[in-house]
Design an enzyme around this catalytic site. Structure first.
Site, PDB file in Angstrom:
ATOM      1  N   ASP A 117       0.836  -1.179   0.043  1.00 36.89           N
ATOM      2  CA  ASP A 117      -0.005  -0.098   0.056  1.00 36.89           C
ATOM      3  C   ASP A 117       0.724   1.311   0.020  1.00 36.89           C
ATOM      4  OD1 ASP A 117      -2.436  -0.868  -0.499  1.00 36.89           O
ATOM      5  OD2 ASP A 117      -2.662  -1.190   1.753  1.00 36.89           O
ATOM      6  N   ASP A 175      -7.831  -4.736  -4.131  1.00 35.94           N
ATOM      7  CA  ASP A 175      -7.384  -3.448  -3.805  1.00 35.94           C
ATOM      8  C   ASP A 175      -5.848  -2.951  -4.320  1.00 35.94           C
ATOM      9  OD1 ASP A 175      -8.680  -5.177  -2.055  1.00 35.94           O
ATOM     10  OD2 ASP A 175      -8.524  -3.818  -0.256  1.00 35.94           O
TER      11      ASP A 175
HETATM   12  N1  GLY Z   1      -7.542  -1.735   1.121  1.00 37.39           N
HETATM   13  C1  GLY Z   1      -8.170  -2.153   2.307  1.00 37.39           C
HETATM   14  C2  GLY Z   1      -9.726  -1.697   2.258  1.00 37.39           C
HETATM   15  O1  GLY Z   1     -10.246  -1.466   1.236  1.00 37.39           O
HETATM   16  O2  GLY Z   1     -10.275  -1.864   3.309  1.00 37.39           O
END
Ligand code: GLY
Length: 409
Positions: A117, A175
């Site tokens: 991330d 994600d």
């Molecule tokens: N990327 C983590 C979420 O969307 O909760």
């Protein structure tokens, strides 16, 4: 269909008279001013409340106050990103000064190998900062972050690894598409071909392995790190392995529309459309999705306003890429209908006592955490959607004005 969607469609189709177009455009603009003013007050309030320590808001308490997270949390880039967006939306230079402080606090992330991330975190903060200021130090930070992100890329799999130390073998989550933006951008701004190739490969594998025939997505795909075979598919934050977690689906729309922006690869555009078509077809009457499209007790299940905000922003981008006018209208009208709902109670929280902008967001329903309050990423994508809407609606107003003048000469 809601009034704003009708207004927007009238602008698109050119069927309104010039006077009407001007009037409805002014109407939308007036509403934008109110939303911007309230959002601006809330963000300024947050700066006053947490500014001494430069803490990073993540989700709200039941009383509406931000709980903060360390800089290594996946959400740390969103508040600096909101500050840059508020500077852009309002022109208020105090937002820029705050944005610089919160962005600078994330500089250590450029060397952090422990999270996929960092793409999100650094792109939302330094990425927006560079876009608005052209600060050369920001560009260097983004390039270093892209280099660091590549340490999580395994060529046998063709993907960036999402999580370490969980039950899944080499997990890749939907994600993770969002982290590609930093790689694509870096490759075109002084970075390497390897950054571009890794991002393309990751998007291709996700397109092949995360999607079901109906256009819905799995949350997690687990790979064999030696030979790249798919070992399992399932969910972590959704209701069931076979269900469709709405925020994951929103990430899919956004991630593939963004991948098309950088590559012009028609396969990515088609994949964004498939994800969008599924999302739109499964929206409830008020256009704000339930946290999972197959949650068992619908209509007695929480909505996820953050999924709605991400999808709204993504559809506003996607609509600009499709040539077919019917499809374009569908994506724009769906986006505007969602924006319209999100802009009103119970989703838009105009209570100044609450620091969050959008409420009724869901962080992790299976874990029972962060249910129904505000989430910093919901607010970020809502403000991004307002900016995109403002840009698109003013472009259409200008186009319509030109074509009206041409036809009345
Ligand atoms: N990327 C983590 C979420 O969307 O909760």
């Amino acid at each position: 269909m809601y009034k704003t969607a009708c207004i927007f469609l009238a602008l698109l189709s050119g069927c309104a008279t010039f006077e009407n177009r001007t009037e409805v455009h002014n109407d939308v603009s007036a509403r934008m001013l109110v939303l911007t003013k309230i959002a601006s007050e809330k963000v300024s309030q947050t700066v006053r409340e947490i500014g001494d320590t430069i803490a990073y808001p993540r989700s709200t308490t039941p009383e509406g106050k931000w709980k903060t997270a360390p800089i290594r949390d996946w959400t740390s880039g969103f508040f600096p990103g909101i500050l840059w967006y508020m500077n852009e939306l309002t022109g208020d230079s105090s937002f820029r000064r705050s944005a610089e402080r919160w962005t600078d606090g994330l500089a250590p992330l450029q060397f952090y190998t422990g999270s996929h991330d960092i793409g999100f975190m650094v792109n939302c903060s330094f990425g927006n900062g560079y876009r608005l200021t052209k600060n050369e130090e920001y560009r260097k930070t983004i390039l270093q972050t892209a280099q660091t992100l590549l340490t999580r890329y395994n060529p046998n799999v063709g993907c960036i690894k999402s999580w370490d130390n969980r039950k899944w073998p080499y997990p890749v989550i939907i994600d993770n598409m969002m982290n590609l933006e930093l790689l694509f951008w870096a490759s075109q701004n002084g970075g390497t071909q390897q950054m571009h190739d890794a991002a393309v490969s990751h998007a291709e594998k996700t397109m092949q392995n995360h999607f079901r025939d109906d256009g819905s997505t799995y949350h997690v795909v687990g790979y064999d790190a030696e030979n790249g075979n798919v070992l399992c598919k399932g969910t972590h934050q959704g209701y069931a392995d076979a269900s469709c977690w709405s925020r994951g689906q929103a990430w899919a729309i956004y991630g593939f529309a963004m991948s098309y922006r950088f590559t012009h690869d028609a396969r990515f555009l088609r994949t964004a459309e498939r994800a969008a078509d599924y999302f739109i077809a499964h929206l409830p009457a008020d256009n704000v999705p339930y946290w999972d499209f197959q949650a068992p007790k619908i209509p007695n299940e929480p909505r996820d306003a953050s999924a709605g905000a991400i999808a709204t922003s993504a559809l506003l981008e996607l609509g600009g890429f499709v040539n077919d006018p019917i499809k374009r209208e569908k994506y724009y009208a769906s986006a505007v209908s969602m924006l319209e709902s999100l802009s009103r109670q119970p989703y838009f929280s105009d209570q100044i006592a609450s620091s969050g902008i959008l409420s009724h967001a869901v962080g992790n329903r299976p874990a029972g955490s962060e249910i129904n309050g505000s989430l910093i990423y919901g607010d970020y994508y809502f403000i991004e959607a307002l900016l995109r809407y403002k840009q698109i609606s003013s472009d259409y107003a200008v186009q319509n004005l030109k074509s009206w003048r041409a036809t009345t000469k």
